[in-house]
Scaffold this motif. Sequence first.
Motif, PDB file in Angstrom:
ATOM      1  N   LEU A  23       0.827  -1.213   0.000  1.00 38.70           N
ATOM      2  CA  LEU A  23       0.000   0.000   0.000  1.00 38.70           C
ATOM      3  C   LEU A  23       0.862   1.264   0.000  1.00 38.70           C
ATOM      4  O   LEU A  23       0.355   2.362  -0.238  1.00 38.70           O
ATOM      5  N   THR A  24       2.146   1.115   0.292  1.00 35.41           N
ATOM      6  CA  THR A  24       3.115   2.193   0.148  1.00 35.41           C
ATOM      7  C   THR A  24       4.251   1.655  -0.716  1.00 35.41           C
ATOM      8  O   THR A  24       4.296   0.459  -1.019  1.00 35.41           O
ATOM      9  N   ASP A  25       5.179   2.511  -1.074  1.00 37.12           N
ATOM     10  CA  ASP A  25       6.304   2.055  -1.893  1.00 37.12           C
ATOM     11  C   ASP A  25       7.390   1.381  -1.067  1.00 37.12           C
ATOM     12  O   ASP A  25       8.420   0.971  -1.594  1.00 37.12           O
ATOM     13  N   ASP A  44      -5.272   3.051  -4.961  1.00 35.77           N
ATOM     14  CA  ASP A  44      -5.405   1.891  -4.079  1.00 35.77           C
ATOM     15  C   ASP A  44      -6.588   2.066  -3.135  1.00 35.77           C
ATOM     16  O   ASP A  44      -7.348   1.120  -2.896  1.00 35.77           O
ATOM     17  N   GLY A  45      -6.750   3.271  -2.610  1.00 39.22           N
ATOM     18  CA  GLY A  45      -7.896   3.549  -1.743  1.00 39.22           C
ATOM     19  C   GLY A  45      -9.208   3.308  -2.461  1.00 39.22           C
ATOM     20  O   GLY A  45     -10.138   2.711  -1.908  1.00 39.22           O
ATOM     21  N   MET A  46      -9.303   3.756  -3.712  1.00 40.59           N
ATOM     22  CA  MET A  46     -10.523   3.525  -4.486  1.00 40.59           C
ATOM     23  C   MET A  46     -10.701   2.040  -4.785  1.00 40.59           C
ATOM     24  O   MET A  46     -11.830   1.527  -4.759  1.00 40.59           O
ATOM     25  N   GLY A  47      -9.624   1.329  -5.032  1.00 39.06           N
ATOM     26  CA  GLY A  47      -9.720  -0.123  -5.248  1.00 39.06           C
ATOM     27  C   GLY A  47     -10.293  -0.826  -4.029  1.00 39.06           C
ATOM     28  O   GLY A  47     -11.128  -1.726  -4.142  1.00 39.06           O
ATOM     29  N   ILE A  48      -9.869  -0.390  -2.840  1.00 36.05           N
ATOM     30  CA  ILE A  48     -10.405  -0.951  -1.600  1.00 36.05           C
ATOM     31  C   ILE A  48     -11.893  -0.645  -1.495  1.00 36.05           C
ATOM     32  O   ILE A  48     -12.699  -1.528  -1.168  1.00 36.05           O
ATOM     33  N   LYS A  49     -12.283   0.574  -1.790  1.00 39.04           N
ATOM     34  CA  LYS A  49     -13.706   0.958  -1.745  1.00 39.04           C
ATOM     35  C   LYS A  49     -14.518   0.139  -2.749  1.00 39.04           C
ATOM     36  O   LYS A  49     -15.651  -0.270  -2.460  1.00 39.04           O
ATOM     37  N   MET A  50     -13.954  -0.098  -3.915  1.00 40.12           N
ATOM     38  CA  MET A  50     -14.647  -0.894  -4.933  1.00 40.12           C
ATOM     39  C   MET A  50     -14.888  -2.316  -4.438  1.00 40.12           C
ATOM     40  O   MET A  50     -15.984  -2.863  -4.619  1.00 40.12           O
ATOM     41  N   PRO A 146       3.775  -1.411  -9.219  1.00 37.44           N
ATOM     42  CA  PRO A 146       4.514  -1.680  -7.979  1.00 37.44           C
ATOM     43  C   PRO A 146       3.735  -1.252  -6.748  1.00 37.44           C
ATOM     44  O   PRO A 146       2.764  -0.490  -6.839  1.00 37.44           O
ATOM     45  N   GLY A 147       4.189  -1.739  -5.602  1.00 39.05           N
ATOM     46  CA  GLY A 147       3.582  -1.339  -4.342  1.00 39.05           C
ATOM     47  C   GLY A 147       3.621   0.167  -4.175  1.00 39.05           C
ATOM     48  O   GLY A 147       4.608   0.813  -4.511  1.00 39.05           O
ATOM     49  N   GLY A 148       2.507   0.714  -3.679  1.00 41.02           N
ATOM     50  CA  GLY A 148       2.405   2.151  -3.482  1.00 41.02           C
ATOM     51  C   GLY A 148       2.051   2.916  -4.734  1.00 41.02           C
ATOM     52  O   GLY A 148       1.910   4.143  -4.707  1.00 41.02           O
ATOM     53  N   HIS A 149       1.873   2.220  -5.833  1.00 41.46           N
ATOM     54  CA  HIS A 149       1.587   2.867  -7.118  1.00 41.46           C
ATOM     55  C   HIS A 149       0.429   2.193  -7.846  1.00 41.46           C
ATOM     56  O   HIS A 149       0.442   2.093  -9.065  1.00 41.46           O
ATOM     57  N   GLY A 150      -0.549   1.705  -7.093  1.00 42.18           N
ATOM     58  CA  GLY A 150      -1.743   1.144  -7.718  1.00 42.18           C
ATOM     59  C   GLY A 150      -1.813  -0.362  -7.770  1.00 42.18           C
ATOM     60  O   GLY A 150      -2.710  -0.915  -8.421  1.00 42.18           O
TER      61      GLY A 150
END
Length: 174
Positions: A23-25, A44-50, A146-150
Motif C-alpha cells: 500500500l506504500t512504496d 489503491d484507496g478507491m480499489g479498496i472501496k470498490m 509496484p507497491g504504493g503505485h496502484g
Amino acid sequence: MMQGVIDKARDIRCLICDVDGVLTDGRIYLSANGDEMKVFHAHDGMGIKMLQHAGIEVAIISARFSQLIQDRMTELGIRHIYQGDINKRESFATIREALQLENHQIAYIGDDIVDLPCIRTAGLGIAVPNAMPILFEHADWQTQAPGGHGAVRETAELLLSAQNKLTTVHESFL
C-alpha cells in the motif's frame, strides 16, 4: 497460467494486504524528531472501496505499527487491522476465522519474506514487482503496478473482473 489465476480469483471473499511495500512504496520517512510519514496512492484507496462495495472484505496485516496506518485504514472503512505482527500467519488465521472463510476464499498481497507464509496459504497469493525474489517462486500472480503505485487497485480490478462485478461497481460510482 492466467486462466488459473482468474479461476482462483472467482472464489475470493477477502483481500488481505501487507502495508509497507504494497500500500506504500516501502520507504519509511522519519523526521529528525522521529515523526513518520507514509504515502498512500488514491487509486489503491478507491480499489479498496470498490471491493467493499462489491461485498469483498479487505484486511491488512503489517509487521510494523504506525498510527498513520491505523488512521488511513480506518478512513477507508477497513475493520480488520493487524499491526506489529511479524508472525502474519496468526493474524491471517484470526481474520479467516472471524470472517468464517476457507483459505481458498482469501487473497493475500505482499512484498517481503514475512509475507511468504500468507502468500503460500492463501487461495490466491499475489506479489508486487518490487517484492523480494523468493515471493515470485510462490505467488500465483504478480501485479504490473509496484507497491504504493496502484498494485492494490490492479488486484481489486482483477478480482472484480473475475467475479463479473467490475462493470456493476464502475457504474455504481457514476
